[in-house]
Design a protein around this motif. Structure first.
Motif, PDB file in Angstrom:
ATOM      1  N   TRP A 436       0.864  -1.196   0.000  1.00  0.00           N
ATOM      2  CA  TRP A 436       0.000   0.000   0.000  1.00  0.00           C
ATOM      3  C   TRP A 436       0.892   1.233   0.000  1.00  0.00           C
ATOM      4  O   TRP A 436       1.952   1.240   0.628  1.00  0.00           O
ATOM      5  CB  TRP A 436      -0.904  -0.063   1.226  1.00  0.00           C
ATOM      6  N   CYS A 437       0.445   2.259  -0.727  1.00  0.00           N
ATOM      7  CA  CYS A 437       1.287   3.440  -0.940  1.00  0.00           C
ATOM      8  C   CYS A 437       1.249   4.430   0.217  1.00  0.00           C
ATOM      9  O   CYS A 437       2.000   5.393   0.235  1.00  0.00           O
ATOM     10  CB  CYS A 437       0.851   4.161  -2.209  1.00  0.00           C
ATOM     11  N   GLY A 438       0.333   4.219   1.169  1.00  0.00           N
ATOM     12  CA  GLY A 438       0.241   5.137   2.301  1.00  0.00           C
ATOM     13  C   GLY A 438      -0.803   6.217   2.109  1.00  0.00           C
ATOM     14  O   GLY A 438      -1.044   7.026   3.018  1.00  0.00           O
ATOM     15  N   LYS A 441      -6.484   8.125   0.239  1.00  0.00           N
ATOM     16  CA  LYS A 441      -7.459   7.967  -0.852  1.00  0.00           C
ATOM     17  C   LYS A 441      -7.540   6.504  -1.290  1.00  0.00           C
ATOM     18  O   LYS A 441      -8.629   5.964  -1.442  1.00  0.00           O
ATOM     19  CB  LYS A 441      -7.089   8.863  -2.032  1.00  0.00           C
ATOM     20  N   CYS A 442      -6.372   5.886  -1.496  1.00  0.00           N
ATOM     21  CA  CYS A 442      -6.385   4.465  -1.870  1.00  0.00           C
ATOM     22  C   CYS A 442      -7.094   3.637  -0.796  1.00  0.00           C
ATOM     23  O   CYS A 442      -7.905   2.771  -1.110  1.00  0.00           O
ATOM     24  CB  CYS A 442      -4.964   3.950  -2.051  1.00  0.00           C
ATOM     25  N   GLU A 443      -6.768   3.937   0.447  1.00  0.00           N
ATOM     26  CA  GLU A 443      -7.373   3.212   1.570  1.00  0.00           C
ATOM     27  C   GLU A 443      -8.903   3.356   1.524  1.00  0.00           C
ATOM     28  O   GLU A 443      -9.630   2.367   1.658  1.00  0.00           O
ATOM     29  CB  GLU A 443      -6.806   3.794   2.870  1.00  0.00           C
ATOM     30  N   LYS A 468       4.567  -2.303  -5.624  1.00  0.00           N
ATOM     31  CA  LYS A 468       3.668  -1.226  -6.034  1.00  0.00           C
ATOM     32  C   LYS A 468       2.334  -1.348  -5.300  1.00  0.00           C
ATOM     33  O   LYS A 468       1.863  -2.465  -5.041  1.00  0.00           O
ATOM     34  CB  LYS A 468       3.420  -1.300  -7.548  1.00  0.00           C
ATOM     35  N   CYS A 469       1.729  -0.206  -5.037  1.00  0.00           N
ATOM     36  CA  CYS A 469       0.441  -0.174  -4.321  1.00  0.00           C
ATOM     37  C   CYS A 469      -0.611  -0.984  -5.072  1.00  0.00           C
ATOM     38  O   CYS A 469      -0.761  -0.869  -6.290  1.00  0.00           O
ATOM     39  CB  CYS A 469      -0.031   1.262  -4.151  1.00  0.00           C
ATOM     40  N   LEU A 470      -1.318  -1.769  -4.298  1.00  0.00           N
ATOM     41  CA  LEU A 470      -2.394  -2.613  -4.789  1.00  0.00           C
ATOM     42  C   LEU A 470      -3.395  -1.840  -5.648  1.00  0.00           C
ATOM     43  O   LEU A 470      -3.886  -2.328  -6.658  1.00  0.00           O
ATOM     44  CB  LEU A 470      -3.110  -3.163  -3.548  1.00  0.00           C
ATOM     45  N   LYS A 471      -3.657  -0.589  -5.242  1.00  0.00           N
ATOM     46  CA  LYS A 471      -4.751   0.157  -5.861  1.00  0.00           C
ATOM     47  C   LYS A 471      -4.264   1.109  -6.958  1.00  0.00           C
ATOM     48  O   LYS A 471      -4.814   1.121  -8.050  1.00  0.00           O
ATOM     49  CB  LYS A 471      -5.480   0.951  -4.762  1.00  0.00           C
ATOM     50  N   CYS A 472      -3.208   1.892  -6.657  1.00  0.00           N
ATOM     51  CA  CYS A 472      -2.836   2.964  -7.588  1.00  0.00           C
ATOM     52  C   CYS A 472      -1.534   2.687  -8.326  1.00  0.00           C
ATOM     53  O   CYS A 472      -1.123   3.468  -9.178  1.00  0.00           O
ATOM     54  CB  CYS A 472      -2.719   4.288  -6.854  1.00  0.00           C
ATOM     55  N   ASN A 473      -0.876   1.578  -7.935  1.00  0.00           N
ATOM     56  CA  ASN A 473       0.385   1.216  -8.571  1.00  0.00           C
ATOM     57  C   ASN A 473       1.539   2.172  -8.254  1.00  0.00           C
ATOM     58  O   ASN A 473       2.599   2.106  -8.856  1.00  0.00           O
ATOM     59  CB  ASN A 473       0.189   1.086 -10.090  1.00  0.00           C
TER      60      ASN A 473
HETATM   61 ZN   LIG Z   1      -2.051   3.708  -3.614  1.00  0.00          ZN
END
Ligand SMILES: [Zn+2]
Length: 486
Positions: A436-438, A441-443, A468-473
């Motif tokens: 996760w990118c931290g 918003k992704c969360e 890479k973040c699961l959601k936003c890469n």
């Molecule tokens: Zn993300």
């Protein structure tokens, strides 16, 4: 939530877990006589059998608190509105959930009172009076109390408007000491959950959006229950100097400068009882770990022949021998019920070990033992029975823990793929560990799309180097543990 007067009848049968886990849970809570709905909306009655579990939980925790240097005290149930309003983040977090007192007797109050949703504000006000110098620190106080948070949707033990808990509130000279305390108490909770409740928990840090209102950092322990959902079982907050600055908790430091204290707070509640039911129970009902079972052994005398002169005295002698070893024992000598009925009843109520004894057993100088967790039966000689029972209780405690660990492992998946993530959350859920990118918003997007939240970032999880973040890469900063939760 039930309405104010319409308390449903006790269930006659327990719904199978596979059919409806939520229904199963409520059936067990009510049929095992742990708790019941009350005429007050959202509030539960904790029945004696449930309260006995809470007392054992309290004792085991209180001992650990005292061993780590804490003392108990008591602060008022009412908090003046002006105190709650002082810390803005805190207000925002709690205002939608507080209950107000506006009248006393026949008069309107000059200042409204809040029924405590948590006690940082009132305790902080008192600490400001008590702390003058570094010599007054640390303050290490715990309170056992009830709190009220107005809930729209409730579930017995897991979420009720009023609940019982403990709240630790400490004040320290330095940021390092406060952080050490925050982590130490989380470790106490973890040890308690795993040792006493046989409930494995993941310890780690909450994200910014999930942290306690007014804290710098929140740590939690998260359990996984048998439908694959997570339960937050305890939290520990590093408050930094936030509350100290708002409540003016100052002291003269060793170098004579005036400093604000660093604070922590930490709590667990009667929700633990819900967690333990959901962690261990099966279609037969409750399964209690021996260390928190109100009755660790139930003795059922088999009523044959002149059993009151033969079997019953022997059963009583066995009880006395077990009690002398500090084992919690119940003899069920009711004549109104058959042994078979009693076997079912105590199985449903989760007693770890059943001991049956009849005339034939006396002839052979033995008893029959039945384990609740495995439902296996064995015979044990009367000779050395106390030691044998002690050993079996230890074995059961360990077996429950091992089984829960295995279940968690089985229901934990690591993935970088959001498609796979979504599939898991739709089907048989569990923990999903993903980079996760931290970003909040992704969360939030993940939560909206899958209902899964980040339970915490475990202390034990390795940083996701190059992932890479699961959601936003985007570049990942943490391996987060996601789950649907209660
Ligand atoms: Zn993300």
């Amino acid at each position: 939530m039930t309405t104010t007067t319409d308390i449903p009848d006790l269930p006659t049968e327990i719904t199978p877990q596979s059919q409806d886990f939520g229904r199963w849970y409520l059936d067990v809570v009510r049929k095992a006589e742990l708790a019941d709905y009350s005429p007050v909306k959202g509030c539960m009655v904790i029945r004696p059998y449930g309260y006995a579990i809470w007392e054992l939980i309290q004792q085991a925790l209180d001992r650990r608190f005292k061993e780590t240097g804490h003392v108990n005290a008591y602060f008022p149930l009412f908090i003046p509105e002006s105190l709650l309003m002082k810390e803005s983040e805190h207000v925002e977090g709690f205002a939608p959930q507080v209950a107000w007192v506006t009248r006393g007797g026949n008069e309107d109050l000059e200042e409204r009172l809040v029924i405590r949703p948590t006690s940082e504000t009132i305790i902080g006000t008192m600490y400001a009076k008590w702390v003058q110098s570094w010599r007054d620190l640390p303050i290490l106080i715990n309170q056992w109390a009830n709190v009220v948070r107005w809930e729209k949707v409730t579930r017995l033990f897991l979420r009720t408007t009023e609940f019982l808990w403990q709240e630790g509130h400490t004040a320290h000279e330095t940021a390092e000491e406060a952080e050490e305390e925050t982590r130490k108490m989380l470790a106490v909770y973890k040890d308690f959950a795993e040792t006493e409740m046989a409930m494995p928990v993941m310890d780690g840090q909450k994200t910014e959006s999930e942290k306690f209102a007014g804290a710098e950092r929140t740590y939690s322990i998260e359990a996984m229950v048998r439908d694959g959902r997570a339960i937050q079982a305890g939290t520990s907050h590093n408050l930094g100097q936030n509350f100290a600055k708002v409540f003016d908790i100052k002291f003269q430091a060793r170098d004579k400068s005036v400093q604000f204290v660093y604070g922590t707070s930490w709590g667990v509640s009667t929700r633990l009882i819900g967690s333990v039911i959901m962690t261990h129970g099966d279609d037969g009902g409750l399964i209690l770990p021996p260390r928190i079972a109100p009755y660790q052994v139930v003795i059922v005398p088999i009523p044959r022949g002149n059993w009151k002169e033969t079997v019953l005295p022997k059963a009583q002698a066995i009880r006395d021998e077990l009690v002398a070893r500090s084992i919690r024992v119940k003899i069920d000598d009711r004549e109104s019920q058959t042994p078979g009925w009693k076997f079912n009843e105590w199985e449903m109520r989760g007693v770890p070990l059943r001991l049956a004894i009849g005339p034939k057993d006396i002839e052979k100088s033995q008893v029959e033992l039945a384990r609740r967790d495995t439902r296996t039966k064995s015979f044990a000689p009367m000779d050395g029975l106390g030691t044998h029972v002690e050993e079996m209780l230890k074995t059961i405690q360990q077996a429950l823990y091992d089984r829960a660990v295995a279940f968690r492992t089985e229901h934990t998946t690591e993935t970088d793929s959001y498609d796979e993530f979504k599939q898991i959350m739709e089907g048989r859920p569990g923990f999903v560990v993903s980079p996760w990118c931290g970003s909040a918003k992704c969360e939030a997007d993940i939560k909206t799309e899958t209902q899964a939240t980040i339970r915490n970032i475990p202390f034990s999880s390795a940083p996701p180097v190059g992932k890479k973040c699961l959601k936003c890469n985007g570049d990942a900063v943490a391996a987060a543990w996601f789950a649907k939760s209660y």
